[in-house]
Design a protein around this motif. Structure first.
Motif, PDB file in Angstrom:
ATOM      1  N   THR A 334       0.864  -1.005   0.094  1.00 38.60           N
ATOM      2  CA  THR A 334       0.092   0.052  -0.170  1.00 38.60           C
ATOM      3  C   THR A 334       0.644   1.353   0.043  1.00 38.60           C
ATOM      4  O   THR A 334       0.540   2.288  -0.807  1.00 38.60           O
ATOM      5  CB  THR A 334      -1.047   0.058   1.106  1.00 38.60           C
ATOM      6  OG1 THR A 334      -1.748  -1.182   1.365  1.00 38.60           O
ATOM      7  CG2 THR A 334      -1.969   1.285   1.112  1.00 38.60           C
ATOM      8  N   GLU A 335       2.038   1.230   0.847  1.00 38.78           N
ATOM      9  CA  GLU A 335       2.769   2.377   0.804  1.00 38.78           C
ATOM     10  C   GLU A 335       3.412   2.753  -0.720  1.00 38.78           C
ATOM     11  O   GLU A 335       3.689   3.877  -0.913  1.00 38.78           O
ATOM     12  CB  GLU A 335       3.915   2.021   1.827  1.00 38.78           C
ATOM     13  CG  GLU A 335       4.949   3.475   2.231  1.00 38.78           C
ATOM     14  CD  GLU A 335       5.796   3.079   3.204  1.00 38.78           C
ATOM     15  OE1 GLU A 335       6.961   3.389   2.926  1.00 38.78           O
ATOM     16  OE2 GLU A 335       5.334   2.795   4.254  1.00 38.78           O
ATOM     17  N   LYS A 336       3.807   1.652  -1.308  1.00 45.26           N
ATOM     18  CA  LYS A 336       4.244   1.629  -2.459  1.00 45.26           C
ATOM     19  C   LYS A 336       3.288   2.224  -3.432  1.00 45.26           C
ATOM     20  O   LYS A 336       3.778   3.181  -4.480  1.00 45.26           O
ATOM     21  CB  LYS A 336       5.029   0.499  -2.931  1.00 45.26           C
ATOM     22  CG  LYS A 336       5.633   0.465  -4.278  1.00 45.26           C
ATOM     23  CD  LYS A 336       6.302  -0.831  -4.648  1.00 45.26           C
ATOM     24  CE  LYS A 336       7.055  -0.813  -6.109  1.00 45.26           C
ATOM     25  NZ  LYS A 336       7.711  -2.096  -6.326  1.00 45.26           N
ATOM     26  N   LEU A 337       2.330   1.686  -3.369  1.00 49.47           N
ATOM     27  CA  LEU A 337       1.225   2.128  -4.237  1.00 49.47           C
ATOM     28  C   LEU A 337       0.868   3.533  -4.177  1.00 49.47           C
ATOM     29  O   LEU A 337       0.533   4.301  -5.133  1.00 49.47           O
ATOM     30  CB  LEU A 337      -0.021   1.356  -4.218  1.00 49.47           C
ATOM     31  CG  LEU A 337      -1.179   1.469  -5.211  1.00 49.47           C
ATOM     32  CD1 LEU A 337      -0.960   1.153  -6.715  1.00 49.47           C
ATOM     33  CD2 LEU A 337      -2.377   0.532  -4.811  1.00 49.47           C
ATOM     34  N   THR A 338       0.637   4.153  -2.801  1.00 46.32           N
ATOM     35  CA  THR A 338       0.209   5.479  -2.519  1.00 46.32           C
ATOM     36  C   THR A 338       1.195   6.556  -2.451  1.00 46.32           C
ATOM     37  O   THR A 338       0.944   7.578  -2.554  1.00 46.32           O
ATOM     38  CB  THR A 338      -0.781   5.191  -1.231  1.00 46.32           C
ATOM     39  OG1 THR A 338       0.015   4.960  -0.125  1.00 46.32           O
ATOM     40  CG2 THR A 338      -1.977   4.163  -1.617  1.00 46.32           C
ATOM     41  N   GLY A 339       2.377   5.932  -2.064  1.00 41.08           N
ATOM     42  CA  GLY A 339       3.372   7.038  -1.873  1.00 41.08           C
ATOM     43  C   GLY A 339       3.264   7.587  -0.519  1.00 41.08           C
ATOM     44  O   GLY A 339       4.055   8.542  -0.082  1.00 41.08           O
ATOM     45  N   SER A 340       2.359   7.052   0.524  1.00 40.24           N
ATOM     46  CA  SER A 340       2.116   7.479   1.895  1.00 40.24           C
ATOM     47  C   SER A 340       2.692   6.285   2.540  1.00 40.24           C
ATOM     48  O   SER A 340       2.627   5.273   2.539  1.00 40.24           O
ATOM     49  CB  SER A 340       0.716   7.887   1.998  1.00 40.24           C
ATOM     50  OG  SER A 340       0.367   8.946   1.185  1.00 40.24           O
TER      51      SER A 340
END
Length: 377
Positions: A334-340
C-alpha cells in the motif's frame, strides 16, 4: 519407572515446566508446539504415558504501531479488546528412553469487543469457540540420559492439522448497506483455526549449572506453506486502500525462551527467564499475500511448580516488556502504491496466565540406573 520424585522434579523444572505458549496479542494467537516443550512431559521411560491439560488466558487491549504505544486508543475508548481462553489437552508416550511422541487437542473460547467493526458508533462483541488445530509429532533426545545426566538436547518434528474452524462467523452491527447487521467471519485473531497444514520444528535444551540450578532453552517454529485460506476479512469495506487485505493469510509463527530454574524443595521449584513470541512479516515457505498482523513480544517469564509423586501443577505468567507491530507485507504494498507511509496497528496484552496440570502413568518395568539416581540424591 523413575524411582525418586526429587530426580523427576529437577528435570521437570529445567524448561520452566510449560509448553511454549504465545504471548497474548491480536497478532499472535494461542499456539504451542506439536511435541510439547515441557521437559518433564517428554522425559519418559519406555512405555510411560503422560496426560494433562494446559490452560492459557490473556486480554489484549494496548495498541502498538511499530514499537510505539497509542495511548489515545484507551483514552478515547476506541481500543479493540480480546479475551482469549485456550485449553490444550495432550498425551505424551515414551516410545523408548530417548524417543517420545505427543498429540495435542486444543480448544478455545474467544471474545472480541470493538467499535470499528460495528460502524464505529457503538461497541459490540463477536464470539468464537470450539476445536482448534490439532498437533501431532515426535521428539528425540540426542544424548543417552544415563551418560549425560547434567544436560541434554532434544529435537522435535510435528504436523499441525487444519481441524479448527477458520471461517467462524458472528453478527456484526451497523455494517449493511442500510446500516443493518450482517453475519460475517470474525477477526483473524479469534478464529479457532488458520486453515493450513503446518509443520513444526522444535528443540529443548537443559544444562546443570550448580546444585539445584539448571539453565534451559527451548523454541519452536511453525511453517505454514499455505498463503491464504479464502476467508473474507471485509477490511476492504473500511477503506479502498485495504483491498489487498480482503482475504486472510495463513502465517508462520515461532517462539523462543530461555532462563534459569531453581529447586526450592523436593516438591516446589521456581524459574525465571525471557521469551520471544513472533508472527513474522514473511513466511519461510510460500507467498505472503493476504491479511496478517505481524507482531512480536519480548517478555520476562517467571514460573512456579509443584510436583508430588506422578502429579504436577505449574504456573507461568510472562509479562511483556517490549511489543512491536512491524510493517506488514500488505502495508508495504500500500505504501508503494500510494506513496504515503503505512503501518497498521495491533493490540497486545500486558501478561499471559499459563496453568498446567499433568499426571504420569509409569511403566513399572522401566528402571533408572543406580548411577543416574545417585547423581540427584
Amino acid at each position: 519407572m523413575f524411582k525418586r520424585p526429587y530426580f523427576i522434579l529437577l528435570l521437570f523444572l529445567v524448561l520452566s515446566i510449560n509448553s511454549i505458549k504465545a504471548q497474548g496479542c491480536v497478532a499472535i494467537r494461542h499456539f504451542s508446539s506439536c511435541v510439547g516443550s515441557s521437559l518433564e512431559n517428554n522425559l519418559l521411560g519406555t512405555g510411560d504415558l503422560q496426560i494433562g491439560v494446559n490452560y492459557r488466558y490473556f486480554k489484549s487491549f494496548r495498541h502498538f504501531r511499530g514499537t510505539e504505544e497509542e495511548p489515545d486508543r484507551l483514552a478515547n475508548n476506541t481500543e479493540v479488546i480480546n479475551h482469549s481462553h485456550a485449553w490444550d489437552f495432550f498425551a505424551t508416550y515414551g516410545i523408548s528412553k530417548r524417543v517420545y511422541t505427543s498429540i495435542t487437542i486444543p480448544t478455545v473460547i474467544n471474545t472480541r469487543s470493538s467499535l470499528y467493526e460495528h460502524g464505529r458508533d457503538e461497541r459490540n462483541v463477536t464470539f468464537s469457540r470450539g476445536l482448534a488445530d490439532i498437533r501431532f509429532g515426535f521428539g528425540y533426545w540426542l544424548f543417552d540420559m544415563e551418560k549425560s545426566p547434567n544436560g541434554n538436547l532434544a529435537l522435535g518434528l510435528g504436523v499441525k492439522l487444519p481441524t479448527g474452524d477458520y471461517n467462524a462467523s458472528d453478527i456484526f452491527y451497523n455494517v449493511g448497506p442500510n446500516g443493518e447487521p450482517q453475519t460475517r467471519p470474525v477477526d483473524q485473531s479469534i478464529q479457532p483455526g488458520d486453515g493450513g497444514f503446518g509443520v513444526t520444528l522444535d528443540f529443548q535444551l537443559y544444562q546443570k549449572i550448580a546444585t539445584d540450578f539448571f539453565g534451559y532453552a527451548s523454541g519452536f517454529y511453525l511453517i505454514n506453506p499455505r498463503e491464504t485460506n479464502g476467508v473474507r476479512t471485509f477490511r476492504e469495506t473500511l477503506s479502498p486502500i485495504l483491498e489487498n487485505e480482503a482475504i486472510m493469510a495463513v502465517p508462520d509463527q515461532y517462539s523462543l525462551r530461555g532462563g534459569l530454574s531453581y529447586t526450592i524443595s523436593p516438591t516446589f521449584s521456581s524459574s525465571l527467564g525471557a521469551r520471544f513470541d513472533c508472527v513474522p512479516v514473511k513466511d519461510l515457505i510460500g507467498g505472503n499475500e493476504g491479511f496478517r498482523r505481524p507482531g512480536n513480544v519480548l517478555s520476562i517469564d517467571p514460573g512456579l511448580s509443584f510436583m508430588k509423586s506422578n502429579f504436577s501443577i505449574n504456573l507461568n505468567v510472562p509479562f511483556a516488556v517490549r511489543r512491536e507491530r512491524p510493517q506488514s507485507f500488505t502495508d508495504m504494498q500500500t505504501e508503494k502504491l500510494t506513496g504515503s507511509p503505512r503501518n497498521g496497528d495491533a493490540a497486545f496484552s500486558d501478561y499471559v496466565i499459563n496453568l498446567g496440570v499433568t499426571y504420569r502413568f509409569s511403566n513399572n518395568k522401566v528402571k533408572l540406573s543406580p548411577e543416574l539416581e545417585d547423581t540427584f540424591k
